[in-house]
Write an enzyme that holds these catalytic residues in place. Structure first.
Site, mmCIF file in Angstrom:
data_model
loop_
_atom_site.group_PDB
_atom_site.id
_atom_site.type_symbol
_atom_site.label_atom_id
_atom_site.label_comp_id
_atom_site.label_asym_id
_atom_site.label_seq_id
_atom_site.Cartn_x
_atom_site.Cartn_y
_atom_site.Cartn_z
ATOM 1 C CG ASP A 90 2.761 3.430 -4.812
ATOM 2 O OD1 ASP A 90 3.808 2.678 -4.790
ATOM 3 O OD2 ASP A 90 1.636 3.162 -5.178
ATOM 4 C CD GLU A 152 2.061 -2.557 -3.183
ATOM 5 O OE1 GLU A 152 1.707 -3.824 -2.854
ATOM 6 O OE2 GLU A 152 1.490 -1.622 -2.413
#
Ligand SMILES: [Zn+2]
Length: 447
Positions: A90, A152
């Protein structure tokens, strides 16, 4: 063919594949980007690691709804050490798209760098892992495990929750947390120290209601003035954080962070000084630092000629390795309570704390990565700190007390991670992939 040549020969593929991965707008926030973009990125990662010999690959759903790609690649010798490779697929949102000189989700070569959101953080590190493994081919003597998480950047803690509940699945002797970077392009570094944090909200009350500053100002106890005087005790005239019981004299022994570079990075205005008695790394990585995050008081526009009955502040305390976050929070609260003037009523709400992290540097994996980086770059390994925290490192340290946790990657300062115009230097992908390949080839538990 020598490993270095093999890595060079793989860099065209690294560019093509990084471009594919960057084109997926994998911001893990469904309010901003369609969740299918994250799913495509997860499937892409799964398929690419299948291509380098990983088995049992799955998209594991975590508590925050994101999916972590997990898998393993056993070695021929089951007694060989196990290395867990970490990254995240991500990315941060692009922020101000007008501020980008190239399209954020189209990898673009400009001069010697590759631009795009996630090009370094952390998709560049995924390509680093893939390139290292392709360069090694079948000659990987260690057991490999993989976890590439999907949230994250959101701080929603999906993987932090997942790891202790699947401890055996990810257990390893060495964990490569590939989400940091070198001190500069060509200057190999491991991040060995992360500060922890302790936040509080302090509220001061002195009057039953706001009262006219002309009719009452003078003898009436002013809650905002009381709060300001309490907050003022948290720094001395030089700007050092001064909390009784917290050491503010520790020094940093790793690589320097030159003051001029820091001034530029932190956008310090001309004529304004850096604060504190010590070097930038002392103050940033080795000592506590308190910041007022917010104050509740009337804003300038709309304020009246009145004495405030109540005021509050939210404080953020960063604590270096060696200091317990809970004890630091206690010391902060005690000092504010002791500093409260005029018998004002003080209440404190404690928010969460996060522990600092200090990497163990004495083990065989650390020695092997240091030697590998020195061979790849032709210069010795430097050690860096980071002023913020990576909660996952503490989860790994708590779940796997005997494991060595190594923080490296392709995110050197010029990568401008999280900002517009993020980029990666392809020589960092190549050199870090070479170092990773050398590490995987040489690491043994005996050292
Ligand atoms: Zn990252």
């Amino acid at each position: 063919m020598e490993l270095r040549d093999r890595v060079s020969g793989l860099m065209g593929q690294a560019y093509t594949e990084l471009a594919e991965l960057v084109s997926m707008r994998s911001v893990a926030d469904p309010r901003q980007f369609p969740p299918e973009e994250c799913l495509r990125a997860a499937e892409w990662v799964r398929d690419k690691f299948a291509g380098v010999g990983f088995v049992d690959l799955e998209l594991a759903e975590t508590a925050d709804g994101s999916r972590a790609v997990v898998g393993a690649r056993p070695a021929a010798d089951p007694d060989a050490p196990t290395v867990l490779l970490y990254a995240h697929y991500d990315v941060q949102p692009p922020l101000d798209e007008q501020a980008w000189r190239t399209p954020p989700f189209a990898l673009t070569r400009v001069d010697e760098r590759w631009y795009g959101r996630g090009a370094a953080d952390c998709k560049g590190n995924i390509l680093m892992h893939l390139t290292a493994l392709r360069a090694l081919g079948d000659a990987v003597p260690v057991n490999l495990k993989l976890v590439v998480e999907g949230s994250e950047e959101q701080g929603t803690g999906g993987l932090e929750d997942y790891v202790p509940r699947h401890a055996e699945l990810l257990r390893a002797d060495a964990i490569l947390v590939s989400d940091t970077g070198n001190a500069a392009v060509g200057v190999p570094a491991a991040t060995v120290s992360l500060r922890g944090l302790a936040n509080i909200v302090v509220t001061v009350e002195a009057l039953g209601s706001a009262v006219h500053s002309g009719m009452y100002g003078g003898p009436a106890p002013d809650a905002l003035a009381a709060l300001i005087s309490m907050l003022a005790t948290l720094r001395d005239a030089a700007g050092n954080t001064t909390i009784a019981g917290l050491d503010n004299t520790q020094t940093w022994t790793g690589v320097d962070y030159p003051a001029e570079m820091f001034r530029s990075d932190a956008t310090v205005l001309n004529g304004v000084s850096l604060i504190g008695d010590g070097s930038v790394p002392d103050l940033l990585w080795a000592r506590p630092a308190v910041t007022v995050l917010g104050i509740d008081c009337p804003p300038v526009v709309g304020s009246a000629a009145a004495i405030q009955p109540r005021a509050a502040a939210r404080l953020n305390l960063r604590v270096p390795p060696g200091t317990d976050s809970g004890a630091a929070q206690d010391a902060l609260v005690a000092q504010l309570e002791a500093a409260a003037p005029w018998g004002v009523r003080v209440t404190v709400e404690r928010e969460g704390t996060g522990a600092p992290f200090l990497a163990e540097q004495g083990g065989p994996a650390y020695a092997a990565i240091a030697a590998a980086l020195e061979e790849a770059y032709g210069r010795p390994l430097a050690t860096l700190g980071q002023g913020g925290s990576i909660p996952l490192c503490n989860v790994f340290a708590d779940t796997y007390p005997g494991s060595e946790i190594i923080l490296t990657g392709v995110e050197e300062p010029r990568a401008m991670i999280h900002a517009p115009n993020e980029s990666v230097d392809p020589t960092e992908i190549a050199n870090m992939a070479l170092a990773e390949a050398l590490f995987l080839r040489t690491y043994t538990l005996a050292g």
